[in-house]
Motif scaffolding. Structure first.
Motif, PDB file in Angstrom:
ATOM      1  N   CYS A   1      -7.267   6.534  -9.408  1.00 35.14           N
ATOM      2  CA  CYS A   1      -6.726   7.839  -9.013  1.00 35.14           C
ATOM      3  C   CYS A   1      -6.209   8.580 -10.245  1.00 35.14           C
ATOM      4  CB  CYS A   1      -5.600   7.644  -8.002  1.00 35.14           C
ATOM      5  SG  CYS A   1      -4.979   9.191  -7.340  1.00 35.14           S
ATOM      6  N   PRO A   2      -6.717   9.796 -10.512  1.00 33.30           N
ATOM      7  CA  PRO A   2      -6.197  10.568 -11.641  1.00 33.30           C
ATOM      8  C   PRO A   2      -4.752  10.971 -11.411  1.00 33.30           C
ATOM      9  CG  PRO A   2      -7.685  11.902 -10.316  1.00 33.30           C
ATOM     10  CD  PRO A   2      -7.778  10.504  -9.790  1.00 33.30           C
ATOM     11  N   SER A   3      -4.052  11.236 -12.489  1.00 31.87           N
ATOM     12  CA  SER A   3      -2.611  11.472 -12.401  1.00 31.87           C
ATOM     13  C   SER A   3      -2.253  12.675 -11.549  1.00 31.87           C
ATOM     14  CB  SER A   3      -2.035  11.640 -13.810  1.00 31.87           C
ATOM     15  OG  SER A   3      -2.654  12.726 -14.483  1.00 31.87           O
ATOM     16  N   PHE A   4      -3.089  13.730 -11.555  1.00 36.08           N
ATOM     17  CA  PHE A   4      -2.719  14.923 -10.797  1.00 36.08           C
ATOM     18  C   PHE A   4      -2.839  14.728  -9.294  1.00 36.08           C
ATOM     19  CE2 PHE A   4      -7.274  15.374 -11.311  1.00 36.08           C
ATOM     20  CZ  PHE A   4      -7.706  15.950 -10.136  1.00 36.08           C
TER      21      PHE A   4
ATOM     22  N   ARG B   1      -6.673   7.212  -3.129  1.00 32.54           N
ATOM     23  CA  ARG B   1      -7.718   6.239  -3.427  1.00 32.54           C
ATOM     24  C   ARG B   1      -9.080   6.913  -3.265  1.00 32.54           C
ATOM     25  NH1 ARG B   1      -6.836   0.879  -3.361  1.00 32.54           N
ATOM     26  NH2 ARG B   1      -8.785   0.487  -2.286  1.00 32.54           N
ATOM     27  N   PRO B   2      -9.538   7.661  -4.290  1.00 35.36           N
ATOM     28  CA  PRO B   2     -10.837   8.342  -4.183  1.00 35.36           C
ATOM     29  C   PRO B   2     -11.967   7.348  -3.962  1.00 35.36           C
ATOM     30  CG  PRO B   2      -9.568   9.166  -6.044  1.00 35.36           C
ATOM     31  CD  PRO B   2      -8.861   7.952  -5.555  1.00 35.36           C
ATOM     32  N   VAL B   3     -12.863   7.665  -3.036  1.00 32.13           N
ATOM     33  CA  VAL B   3     -13.990   6.801  -2.695  1.00 32.13           C
ATOM     34  C   VAL B   3     -15.283   7.572  -2.940  1.00 32.13           C
ATOM     35  CG1 VAL B   3     -15.133   5.515  -0.847  1.00 32.13           C
ATOM     36  CG2 VAL B   3     -12.640   5.564  -0.970  1.00 32.13           C
ATOM     37  N   VAL B   4     -16.287   6.881  -3.511  1.00 27.43           N
ATOM     38  CA  VAL B   4     -17.588   7.492  -3.727  1.00 27.43           C
ATOM     39  C   VAL B   4     -18.668   6.600  -3.121  1.00 27.43           C
ATOM     40  CG1 VAL B   4     -16.876   8.651  -5.853  1.00 27.43           C
ATOM     41  CG2 VAL B   4     -17.924   6.380  -5.977  1.00 27.43           C
ATOM     42  N   TYR B   5     -19.788   7.245  -2.759  1.00 27.78           N
ATOM     43  CA  TYR B   5     -20.975   6.491  -2.356  1.00 27.78           C
ATOM     44  C   TYR B   5     -21.960   6.547  -3.515  1.00 27.78           C
ATOM     45  CZ  TYR B   5     -25.123   4.825   0.030  1.00 27.78           C
ATOM     46  OH  TYR B   5     -26.241   4.101   0.378  1.00 27.78           O
ATOM     47  N   ASP B   6     -22.314   5.377  -4.058  1.00 25.78           N
ATOM     48  CA  ASP B   6     -23.225   5.251  -5.193  1.00 25.78           C
ATOM     49  C   ASP B   6     -24.646   5.132  -4.650  1.00 25.78           C
ATOM     50  OD1 ASP B   6     -24.751   4.522  -7.357  1.00 25.78           O
ATOM     51  OD2 ASP B   6     -23.333   3.057  -8.136  1.00 25.78           O
TER      52      ASP B   6
ATOM     53  N   ASN C   1       8.438  12.838  -3.964  1.00 26.85           N
ATOM     54  CA  ASN C   1       7.714  13.587  -2.945  1.00 26.85           C
ATOM     55  C   ASN C   1       6.382  12.901  -2.675  1.00 26.85           C
ATOM     56  OD1 ASN C   1       6.610  15.403  -1.187  1.00 26.85           O
ATOM     57  ND2 ASN C   1       6.545  17.121  -2.621  1.00 26.85           N
ATOM     58  N   GLU C   2       6.327  12.089  -1.630  1.00 28.50           N
ATOM     59  CA  GLU C   2       5.128  11.311  -1.322  1.00 28.50           C
ATOM     60  C   GLU C   2       3.943  12.172  -0.920  1.00 28.50           C
ATOM     61  OE1 GLU C   2       4.393   8.085  -1.584  1.00 28.50           O
ATOM     62  OE2 GLU C   2       6.304   7.785  -2.578  1.00 28.50           O
ATOM     63  N   ASP C   3       4.176  13.401  -0.467  1.00 21.06           N
ATOM     64  CA  ASP C   3       3.087  14.266  -0.015  1.00 21.06           C
ATOM     65  C   ASP C   3       2.637  15.246  -1.089  1.00 21.06           C
ATOM     66  OD1 ASP C   3       3.100  13.101   2.492  1.00 21.06           O
ATOM     67  OD2 ASP C   3       4.654  14.459   3.235  1.00 21.06           O
ATOM     68  N   SER C   4       3.146  15.124  -2.302  1.00 26.04           N
ATOM     69  CA  SER C   4       2.832  16.102  -3.336  1.00 26.04           C
ATOM     70  C   SER C   4       1.368  16.093  -3.734  1.00 26.04           C
ATOM     71  CB  SER C   4       3.695  15.856  -4.575  1.00 26.04           C
ATOM     72  OG  SER C   4       3.471  14.542  -5.079  1.00 26.04           O
ATOM     73  N   CYS C   5       0.671  14.952  -3.623  1.00 25.15           N
ATOM     74  CA  CYS C   5      -0.724  14.881  -4.038  1.00 25.15           C
ATOM     75  C   CYS C   5      -1.626  15.697  -3.125  1.00 25.15           C
ATOM     76  CB  CYS C   5      -1.210  13.429  -4.050  1.00 25.15           C
ATOM     77  SG  CYS C   5      -1.335  12.679  -2.411  1.00 25.15           S
ATOM     78  N   CYS C   6      -1.141  16.076  -1.957  1.00 25.86           N
ATOM     79  CA  CYS C   6      -1.980  16.808  -1.017  1.00 25.86           C
ATOM     80  C   CYS C   6      -2.162  18.262  -1.416  1.00 25.86           C
ATOM     81  CB  CYS C   6      -1.392  16.729   0.392  1.00 25.86           C
ATOM     82  SG  CYS C   6      -1.247  15.036   0.990  1.00 25.86           S
ATOM     83  N   ASN C   7      -1.476  18.718  -2.475  1.00 24.42           N
ATOM     84  CA  ASN C   7      -1.620  20.097  -2.906  1.00 24.42           C
ATOM     85  C   ASN C   7      -3.025  20.388  -3.405  1.00 24.42           C
ATOM     86  OD1 ASN C   7       1.040  20.739  -2.322  1.00 24.42           O
ATOM     87  ND2 ASN C   7       1.775  20.183  -4.361  1.00 24.42           N
ATOM     88  N   PHE C   8      -3.674  19.410  -4.036  1.00 20.25           N
ATOM     89  CA  PHE C   8      -4.999  19.611  -4.590  1.00 20.25           C
ATOM     90  C   PHE C   8      -6.060  18.980  -3.686  1.00 20.25           C
ATOM     91  CE2 PHE C   8      -2.552  20.197  -8.516  1.00 20.25           C
ATOM     92  CZ  PHE C   8      -3.194  21.313  -9.037  1.00 20.25           C
ATOM     93  N   VAL C   9      -7.108  19.757  -3.400  1.00 20.06           N
ATOM     94  CA  VAL C   9      -8.241  19.253  -2.621  1.00 20.06           C
ATOM     95  C   VAL C   9      -9.513  19.616  -3.372  1.00 20.06           C
ATOM     96  CG1 VAL C   9      -7.093  19.391  -0.389  1.00 20.06           C
ATOM     97  CG2 VAL C   9      -8.359  21.364  -1.237  1.00 20.06           C
ATOM     98  N   PRO C  10     -10.554  18.768  -3.337  1.00 13.71           N
ATOM     99  CA  PRO C  10     -11.824  19.099  -3.999  1.00 13.71           C
ATOM    100  C   PRO C  10     -12.506  20.259  -3.281  1.00 13.71           C
ATOM    101  CG  PRO C  10     -12.042  17.096  -2.694  1.00 13.71           C
ATOM    102  CD  PRO C  10     -10.587  17.455  -2.679  1.00 13.71           C
TER     103      PRO C  10
ATOM    104  N   PRO D   1     -14.609  12.485 -12.495  1.00  8.97           N
ATOM    105  CA  PRO D   1     -14.190  11.400 -11.590  1.00  8.97           C
ATOM    106  C   PRO D   1     -14.389  10.005 -12.178  1.00  8.97           C
ATOM    107  CG  PRO D   1     -15.614  12.983 -10.465  1.00  8.97           C
ATOM    108  CD  PRO D   1     -15.708  13.273 -11.924  1.00  8.97           C
ATOM    109  N   VAL D   2     -15.305   9.860 -13.134  1.00  2.04           N
ATOM    110  CA  VAL D   2     -15.583   8.532 -13.699  1.00  2.04           C
ATOM    111  C   VAL D   2     -14.504   8.136 -14.699  1.00  2.04           C
ATOM    112  CG1 VAL D   2     -17.257   7.133 -14.963  1.00  2.04           C
ATOM    113  CG2 VAL D   2     -18.051   8.869 -13.351  1.00  2.04           C
ATOM    114  N   THR D   3     -14.175   9.042 -15.613  1.00  4.32           N
ATOM    115  CA  THR D   3     -13.209   8.726 -16.664  1.00  4.32           C
ATOM    116  C   THR D   3     -11.774   9.070 -16.283  1.00  4.32           C
ATOM    117  OG1 THR D   3     -13.465  10.894 -17.722  1.00  4.32           O
ATOM    118  CG2 THR D   3     -14.983   9.139 -18.387  1.00  4.32           C
ATOM    119  N   GLY D   4     -11.596   9.990 -15.325  1.00  8.78           N
ATOM    120  CA  GLY D   4     -10.263  10.421 -14.949  1.00  8.78           C
ATOM    121  C   GLY D   4      -9.720  11.549 -15.802  1.00  8.78           C
TER     122      GLY D   4
END
Length: 413
Positions: free
Chosen positions: A109-112, A93-98, A119-128, A150-153
């Motif tokens: 949340c983008p698909s990647f 659940r990406p969060v931004v401060y506007d 594998n519930e932990d698979s999304c942790c492979n990528f970090v900004p 981040p806006v369009t995904g």
């Protein structure tokens, strides 16, 4: 009689005014081109609501000419992409401060970043790890890079360069109108090198090595192409004194890019705590004087604001904590100069708490995440007026760092 005459005159004036009054048109009466231009000037957050208004507005949101109209808007107020202290929940659940609406938003949340069913932990492979313009760069040790809007995904995978065995020190990103570049700095001090990925060419450049240069030497040759952006980054631990402060995993390759002075320069902290400046065009590096004394325990980060690069440092000073912003004058005095300081009433809580700061620059503002085991605080500093404001919490979430980007609907990966 006079009163009646006055009232009659006012009625006549009102009628005349109404006759010449500009007619009011509804948005539905505008042609498609004008409608797209009007909607392109709305705050970027309205993009999420366009498709739910009506079928016509939904067609605008999906229109290529609407994105072209958005590109004519010179700049937008920055958003800060927040990275949670506990990565897995916030990864979904990406969060931004506007900063324009001064509130928090939850993005789709983008698909990647979504976990695989098995594998519930698979999304942790990528970090900004970096941001530029309207794009964010994500990194995975095993899967390379992903550049995302981040806006369009929308996103695009970028493979890691082949035959790269040196330890990675920094990841930086620079974006132009229709392209972007990733810069990797690797090696062990003092043997450093860099490589550049060009999205227009869809390829990595060759590895380039850097040599040591004496501060008394003359300036390097000028730079003429898009590659010539200064790159600034921090090492994983800072210096030996601050080695107990663990930076966020997203900030271990912390970096910023600036075009100041027309030369590409890399700044990072050596193991001894000095700042090292690497000129990528001249292929040389030089050490700057220490920002703070060796016996000061502090956390430090680098930001870029309108072409200038600043060091933000938090240290314990006179039974209190001091958070200050510094700029290095490498043209005249060859010294660090203080440009801003957080009011003691805001920074005193940090004293003795081993607080780690992670910052992001945007325009003339610096966003600061201050986190420790006891709390997380968020601040926005306006450099022009030395104004510091503490932001409300992130809907109960705790964030360790943030990346600044412009919410550009038209930004292409």
């Amino acid at each position: 009689m006079e009163r009646g005459g006055d009232m009659g005159s006012r009625r006549n004036l009102k009628r005349k005014f109404q006759e010449y009054e500009t007619p009011i048109f509804g948005l539905d009466e505008l042609n498609q081109d004008l409608l797209e231009r009007v909607l392109s000037r709305l705050p970027a957050s309205s993009f999420f609501r366009l498709s739910s208004v009506c079928k016509r507005w939904k067609s605008v949101a999906d229109s290529a000419t609407f994105r072209l109209a958005c590109s004519d808007v010179p700049s937008r107020e920055p958003w800060f992409y927040m990275v949670g202290s506990h990565q897995p929940p916030h990864c979904r659940r990406p969060v931004v401060y506007d900063s324009s609406e001064e509130n928090w938003k939850v993005l789709g949340c983008p698909s990647f970043l979504r976990p695989e069913p098995e594998n519930e932990d698979s999304c942790c492979n990528f970090v900004p790890v970096a941001a530029s313009g309207g794009l964010l760069c994500f990194h995975s040790e095993s899967d390379g890079f992903v550049v995302s809007n981040p806006v369009t995904g929308f996103h695009r995978r970028v493979p890691s360069p082949e035959s790269e065995q040196s330890p990675l020190q920094a990841i930086a990103m620079a974006s132009a109108t229709n392209s972007y570049k990733l810069v990797l700095v690797s090696g062990e001090f003092p043997k450093l090198s860099f490589r550049v990925y060009d999205s227009g060419k869809n390829e990595w450049g060759e590895k380039t090595f850097l040599r040591r240069k004496d501060p008394s030497d003359g300036n390097s040759n000028s730079i003429e192409d898009l590659d010539d952006y200064p790159l600034y980054f921090l090492s994983k631990c800072g210096n030996l004194v601050a080695s107990e402060l663990q930076r966020s995993p997203c900030k271990q390759y912390s970096s910023v890019i600036s075009s100041n002075s027309g030369e590409e320069t890399v700044y990072f902290l050596s193991p001894s705590g000095t700042v090292v400046a690497c000129n990528l065009a001249g292929k040389w590096f030089v050490e700057y004087p220490r920002l703070l004394p060796l016996d000061h325990e502090y956390s430090i980060d680098l930001v870029e604001c309108r072409g200038e690069v600043y060091a933000v440092a938090l240290s314990d000073y006179l039974e209190s904590a001091s958070l200050r912003v510094w700029r290095f004058d490498d043209e005249k005095t060859w010294e660090w100069e203080q440009v801003s300081a957080m009011p003691p009433a805001l920074s005193h809580e940090f004293y003795g708490k081993a607080v780690d700061i992670n910052c992001a620059g945007a325009g003339n503002r610096i966003f600061v995440c201050a986190s420790c085991s006891e709390f997380c605080r968020y601040f926005l500093c306006n450099l022009e007026g030395n104004e510091w404001v503490e932001l409300p919490n992130g809907n109960g979430n705790e964030f360790s760092c943030a990346f600044s980007f412009e919410p550009r609907i038209e930004a292409s990966t």
